[in-house]
Design a protein around this motif. Structure first.
Motif, PDB file in Angstrom:
ATOM      1  N   GLN A  32       0.826  -1.244  -0.014  1.00 50.76           N
ATOM      2  CA  GLN A  32      -0.085  -0.073  -0.039  1.00 50.76           C
ATOM      3  C   GLN A  32       0.945   1.187   0.078  1.00 50.76           C
ATOM      4  O   GLN A  32       0.606   2.222  -0.970  1.00 50.76           O
ATOM      5  CB  GLN A  32      -0.911   0.028   1.421  1.00 50.76           C
ATOM      6  CG  GLN A  32      -2.024   1.310   1.327  1.00 50.76           C
ATOM      7  CD  GLN A  32      -2.964   1.210   1.981  1.00 50.76           C
ATOM      8  OE1 GLN A  32      -3.864  -0.045   1.872  1.00 50.76           O
ATOM      9  NE2 GLN A  32      -3.209   1.807   3.232  1.00 50.76           N
ATOM     10  N   SER A  43      -7.289   2.104   6.434  1.00 54.97           N
ATOM     11  CA  SER A  43      -5.909   2.548   6.740  1.00 54.97           C
ATOM     12  C   SER A  43      -5.336   3.704   5.755  1.00 54.97           C
ATOM     13  O   SER A  43      -4.176   4.028   5.939  1.00 54.97           O
ATOM     14  CB  SER A  43      -5.177   1.268   6.631  1.00 54.97           C
ATOM     15  OG  SER A  43      -5.204   0.765   5.215  1.00 54.97           O
ATOM     16  N   ILE A  44      -6.011   3.876   4.638  1.00 54.55           N
ATOM     17  CA  ILE A  44      -5.315   5.021   3.756  1.00 54.55           C
ATOM     18  C   ILE A  44      -5.186   6.357   4.220  1.00 54.55           C
ATOM     19  O   ILE A  44      -4.082   6.922   4.100  1.00 54.55           O
ATOM     20  CB  ILE A  44      -6.247   4.900   2.310  1.00 54.55           C
ATOM     21  CG1 ILE A  44      -6.018   3.434   1.615  1.00 54.55           C
ATOM     22  CG2 ILE A  44      -5.722   5.954   1.211  1.00 54.55           C
ATOM     23  CD1 ILE A  44      -7.343   3.463   0.716  1.00 54.55           C
ATOM     24  N   CYS A  90     -15.956   8.640   7.661  1.00 55.24           N
ATOM     25  CA  CYS A  90     -17.162   7.883   7.050  1.00 55.24           C
ATOM     26  C   CYS A  90     -16.913   7.138   5.818  1.00 55.24           C
ATOM     27  O   CYS A  90     -16.616   7.618   4.923  1.00 55.24           O
ATOM     28  CB  CYS A  90     -18.210   8.895   6.806  1.00 55.24           C
ATOM     29  SG  CYS A  90     -19.733   8.042   6.411  1.00 55.24           S
ATOM     30  N   MET A  91     -16.889   5.975   6.001  1.00 57.69           N
ATOM     31  CA  MET A  91     -16.766   5.067   5.016  1.00 57.69           C
ATOM     32  C   MET A  91     -17.953   5.216   3.845  1.00 57.69           C
ATOM     33  O   MET A  91     -18.865   5.397   4.163  1.00 57.69           O
ATOM     34  CB  MET A  91     -16.875   3.458   5.487  1.00 57.69           C
ATOM     35  CG  MET A  91     -15.877   2.967   6.122  1.00 57.69           C
ATOM     36  SD  MET A  91     -16.232   1.297   7.014  1.00 57.69           S
ATOM     37  CE  MET A  91     -16.076   0.290   5.332  1.00 57.69           C
ATOM     38  N   ALA A  93     -14.537   0.593   2.165  1.00 58.63           N
ATOM     39  CA  ALA A  93     -15.153   1.712   1.906  1.00 58.63           C
ATOM     40  C   ALA A  93     -16.016   1.845   0.201  1.00 58.63           C
ATOM     41  O   ALA A  93     -17.038   2.066   0.143  1.00 58.63           O
ATOM     42  CB  ALA A  93     -14.227   2.721   1.990  1.00 58.63           C
ATOM     43  N   ASN A 112      -7.220  -4.776  -0.315  1.00 55.17           N
ATOM     44  CA  ASN A 112      -6.507  -5.461   0.864  1.00 55.17           C
ATOM     45  C   ASN A 112      -7.271  -6.657   1.392  1.00 55.17           C
ATOM     46  O   ASN A 112      -7.076  -7.211   2.436  1.00 55.17           O
ATOM     47  CB  ASN A 112      -5.684  -4.859   1.727  1.00 55.17           C
ATOM     48  CG  ASN A 112      -6.709  -3.836   2.570  1.00 55.17           C
ATOM     49  OD1 ASN A 112      -7.891  -4.250   2.764  1.00 55.17           O
ATOM     50  ND2 ASN A 112      -6.124  -2.919   3.349  1.00 55.17           N
ATOM     51  N   PHE A 157     -11.620  -5.435   6.005  1.00 56.36           N
ATOM     52  CA  PHE A 157     -11.528  -4.123   6.881  1.00 56.36           C
ATOM     53  C   PHE A 157     -10.188  -4.138   7.683  1.00 56.36           C
ATOM     54  O   PHE A 157     -10.263  -4.484   8.901  1.00 56.36           O
ATOM     55  CB  PHE A 157     -12.808  -4.212   7.779  1.00 56.36           C
ATOM     56  CG  PHE A 157     -14.190  -4.338   7.116  1.00 56.36           C
ATOM     57  CD1 PHE A 157     -14.381  -3.432   6.176  1.00 56.36           C
ATOM     58  CD2 PHE A 157     -15.123  -5.237   7.666  1.00 56.36           C
ATOM     59  CE1 PHE A 157     -15.688  -3.580   5.435  1.00 56.36           C
ATOM     60  CE2 PHE A 157     -16.454  -5.374   6.911  1.00 56.36           C
ATOM     61  CZ  PHE A 157     -16.584  -4.615   5.878  1.00 56.36           C
TER      62      PHE A 157
HETATM   63  C1  LIG Z   1     -19.598   3.935   7.937  1.00 59.70           C
HETATM   64  C2  LIG Z   1     -18.663   3.411   8.844  1.00 59.70           C
HETATM   65  N1  LIG Z   1     -18.927   2.277   9.337  1.00 59.70           N
HETATM   66  C3  LIG Z   1     -17.713   1.621   9.961  1.00 59.70           C
HETATM   67  C4  LIG Z   1     -16.570   2.403  10.278  1.00 59.70           C
HETATM   68  C5  LIG Z   1     -15.448   1.690  10.868  1.00 59.70           C
HETATM   69  N2  LIG Z   1     -14.462   1.525  10.193  1.00 59.70           N
HETATM   70  C6  LIG Z   1     -13.289   2.238  10.077  1.00 59.70           C
HETATM   71  S1  LIG Z   1     -12.322   1.907   8.759  1.00 59.70           S
HETATM   72  C7  LIG Z   1     -13.287   0.250   8.593  1.00 59.70           C
HETATM   73  C8  LIG Z   1     -12.659  -0.600   7.646  1.00 59.70           C
HETATM   74  C9  LIG Z   1     -12.268  -0.006   6.022  1.00 59.70           C
HETATM   75  O1  LIG Z   1     -12.100  -1.103   5.302  1.00 59.70           O
HETATM   76  P1  LIG Z   1     -11.530  -0.573   3.891  1.00 59.70           P
HETATM   77  O2  LIG Z   1     -11.926   0.582   3.178  1.00 59.70           O
HETATM   78  O3  LIG Z   1     -11.184  -2.033   3.102  1.00 59.70           O
HETATM   79  O4  LIG Z   1      -9.931  -0.234   4.333  1.00 59.70           O
HETATM   80  P2  LIG Z   1      -8.708  -0.805   4.907  1.00 59.70           P
HETATM   81  O5  LIG Z   1      -8.671  -0.539   6.383  1.00 59.70           O
HETATM   82  O6  LIG Z   1      -8.677  -2.343   4.478  1.00 59.70           O
HETATM   83  O7  LIG Z   1      -7.682  -0.120   4.668  1.00 59.70           O
HETATM   84  C10 LIG Z   1     -14.315   0.209   9.312  1.00 59.70           C
HETATM   85  C11 LIG Z   1     -15.199  -0.992   9.345  1.00 59.70           C
HETATM   86  C12 LIG Z   1     -16.438   3.765   9.482  1.00 59.70           C
HETATM   87  N3  LIG Z   1     -15.542   4.170   9.739  1.00 59.70           N
HETATM   88  N4  LIG Z   1     -17.590   4.074   8.948  1.00 59.70           N
END
Ligand SMILES: Cc1ncc(C[n+]2csc(CCOP(=O)(O)OP(=O)(O)O)c2C)c(N)n1
Ligand SMILES: [Mg+2]
Length: 621
Positions: free
Chosen positions: A395, A419-420, A444-445, A472, A497, A500
């Protein structure tokens, strides 16, 4: 008094079309358009008024009300809050779909006007389709759910109430301190009801966005605090950005040799290579910023909410002598952490402090520490940008490759969750203003793609790139179709990746087994989600919406995909598979979470004990 007979909705649109803002002598039209989805609760009222014309408000058809509202947030944020979009919906589910976005707007202090339809004010047909009836109070409707997430809330139950409602709406939408979501609920019968509106109400209005001037006494107190400090450090927050304080921050830091760390909202105000820029600060900050923050004897909190990510849950400022100066246009924020408050516009406050301190001939005593830490951090980012991942693409490397290509173009990078944003706050390099567009007040995802559409509508001449996780993207990406429909080009980079992953990291970091975060199939052997990976072809998904899809698994493929996407005219999605654990790690930071104190797993109890030990080092309030 001259009047004009119009429906509530017609008058509302004419009013909105006539609002202007002025700041520093520059005037601009405030309301750029209406995003929304019709239903029976608005199509014959507000919808009629939109369709009839006679106004210049363009209607954009959303695909999900939350997505439409995210686009409105992206638009207002990229417009530095000096222009907005309105979001309209039907009653019930359409309205409630916008509540999350209203929270996002309010947390980030981004002005958005929400116009949810509401059930009949007259109550004759009750219960109308989609009305949530509450036996204990017939005045309560689904739209009351906007109250906790709005800065101003009103329901126009009679056509003439529109006048006070909208004047209040404009007061809040143009307020530099207390702006956010403004919700004006529009009962579906009232939207179509006629009234003789005074022409005076509908005239052209200019709202003056004033800069709050720091008092002389406040400047004196703040200057004395800085003059007494050997190691002051600025936290550059979103308030500094919205105030347009780049020149003043540069002058202040360079003149007095004061380093600064950036919050998510404040990042990019000054270019990454400014000699005092330490990059992100806090939990997702750089080693440089966090090391100096621990030593600082004065933290100048400039336009920041002092969120837990910024302050490491109030643990970061470890010098016992460290004091805080809170410069903020919102007194609520200026007083946080028991700071010496300086309630003022960031640009004016910095200019006044620079003047006051110049007389005293002040300079910090950081010595070579700033340059040393900056050089070490640059080397670390260079290393991450060149990282070889045996599995293909990390990443950090993907972000590095992307940054190398986008930096010279001053493209707008948009993100919001997963994580981005953490990686980007640490390592993303910017050189032009507005090139870093992060929604991290709510994180907010599903903000990323819709927010990019809004950013692009605000700055059509700039390349806009959404950087989004697989989670997201999956949660909310359907405004991609709106981008296709509008012929608006955005590039979406999915860093897939398979799960979540930032939450998986948080979970395992607290000693808990992997549970419910990786994207894996149900495994009959364990009964849990521990089976084969759930894989998604995001490029194919994008193509189904009419966007152009690209795939990348290696550095070369990724680079090629980005270059190709830049040449396209319409929306593109780059489906980049990155190694699940290849995000950057923390740099001398900490975060408080609510880990279980009692568990059958000793690792969990150990983690909870560790939290207690760290809480003891943090400030109490
Ligand atoms: C609407 C919403 N639901 C739940 C969360 C909690 N949350 C934060 S990051 C995340 C996972 C995000 O996954 P992804 O987009 O694949 O990013 P990654 O962490 O894998 O880089 C979650 C569930 C949030 N921030 N927003
Ligand atoms: Mg993911």
């Amino acid at each position: 008094m001259k009047t004009v007979r119009m429906t509530t909705a017609q008058a509302l649109l004419r009013f909105l079309d006539n609002q202007y803002v002025e700041r520093d002598g520059v005037e601009r039209k405030f309301v750029a358009g209406v995003l929304g989805i019709f239903g029976h609760g608005c199509v014959v009222g507000l919808g009629e008024a939109l369709a009839a014309g006679g106004h210049s408000l363009r209607f954009y058809q959303g695909k999900n009300e939350q997505g439409a509202a995210h686009a409105a947030i992206g638009f207002a944020k990229q417009s530095d809050r000096l222009a907005i979009m309105t979001v309209a919906s039907s009653i019930g589910p359409g309205a409630l779909n916008m509540v999350t976005a209203a929270g996002t707007a309010t947390v980030n202090r981004i002005p958005v006007l929400f116009l949810p339809g509401d059930s009949f004010a007259c109550r004759q047909p009750d219960p109308v389709l989609q009305q949530v009836e509450q036996p204990y109070d017939c005045n309560v409707t689904a739209n009351d759910a906007f109250k906790p997430v709005s800065r101003y809330w009103d329901r126009v139950s009679r056509p003439e109430q529109l006048m006070t409602a909208m004047i209040n709406a404009m007061r809040v939408l143009t307020d530099p301190a207390d702006t956010g979501a403004v919700t004006i609920a529009l009962p579906q019968d009232v939207q179509g009801e006629a009234y003789d509106y005074p022409e005076e109400f509908l005239r052209r209005r200019v709202h003056h966005v004033e800069r709050r001037i720091p008092s002389e006494a406040a400047v004196e107190r703040a200057a004395a605090m800085i003059a007494a400090a050997r190691k002051p450090l600025v936290i550059c927050g979103g308030g500094a950005r919205y105030s347009g304080a780049a020149k003043e921050l540069k002058a202040f830091c360079e003149k007095f040799r004061v380093p600064f760390g950036e919050t998510q909202a404040g990042k990019g105000l000054l270019p990454w290579d400014n000699p005092y820029n330490l990059s992100g600060i806090g939990l997702t900050g750089s080693q440089a910023a966090n090391r100096l923050a621990k030593e600082a004897d004065l933290v100048i909190a400039l336009g920041t909410r002092l969120g837990d990510f910024t302050t490491c849950s109030k643990w970061l400022f470890q010098n016992p002598a460290c004091r805080i100066l809170g410069i903020n246009v919102a007194s609520f924020d200026a007083y946080k952490m028991d700071a010496e408050p300086m309630v003022a516009d960031a640009k004016l406050a910095l200019a006044a402090l620079t003047k006051a301190l110049s007389k005293a001939g002040y300079a910090s005593s950081w010595g070579p520490a700033i340059e040393r830490e900056r050089a070490a951090w640059k080397a670390e980012v260079d290393r991450l940008y060149a990282e070889e991942d045996p599995a293909g693409l990390s990443q950090a490397r993907a972000l590095g490759e992307l940054n190398d290509i986008l930096l010279p173009k001053d493209a707008i990078a948009v993100s919001g969750s997963g994580s981005i944003p953490s990686d980007m706050q640490r390592v993303w390099r910017t050189r032009a203003s507005g090139a870093y567009h992060m929604e991290y007040g709510f994180s907010c995802m599903g903000y990323e793609i819709a927010g990019s559409l809004g950013a692009k509508l605000a700055e059509p001449g700039r390349e806009v790139v959404a950087i989004v996780g697989d989670g997201a993207y999956t949660m909310l990406h359907t405004e991609l179709l709106t981008a296709v429909q509008e012929g608006v080009k955005i590039i979406v980079v999915v860093l897939d990746n398979s799960g979540f992953q930032c939450i998986d990291n948080l979970q395992s970091g607290q000693g808990i087994v992997h549970f419910g975060n990786e994207w894996k199939r149900r495994d009959p052997a364990t009964g849990r989600l521990t089976g084969a990976p759930v894989s998604v072809d995001f490029a194919k998904n994008a193509e189904s919406w009419g966007a152009k899809g690209f795939r990348a698994r290696t550095v070369d493929e990724f680079r090629r995909a980005v270059r190709k996407a830049l040449k396209e005219d319409g929306p593109c999605v780059i489906d980049a598979k990155v190694s699940p654990k290849s995000m950057t790690k923390g740099y001398e930071s900490w975060w408080r979470v609510g880990t279980a104190e009692v568990s059958s797993n000793p690792a969990v109890e150990a983690a909870a004990r560790e939290i207690k030990a760290e809480v003891a080092k943090a400030r109490k309030y």
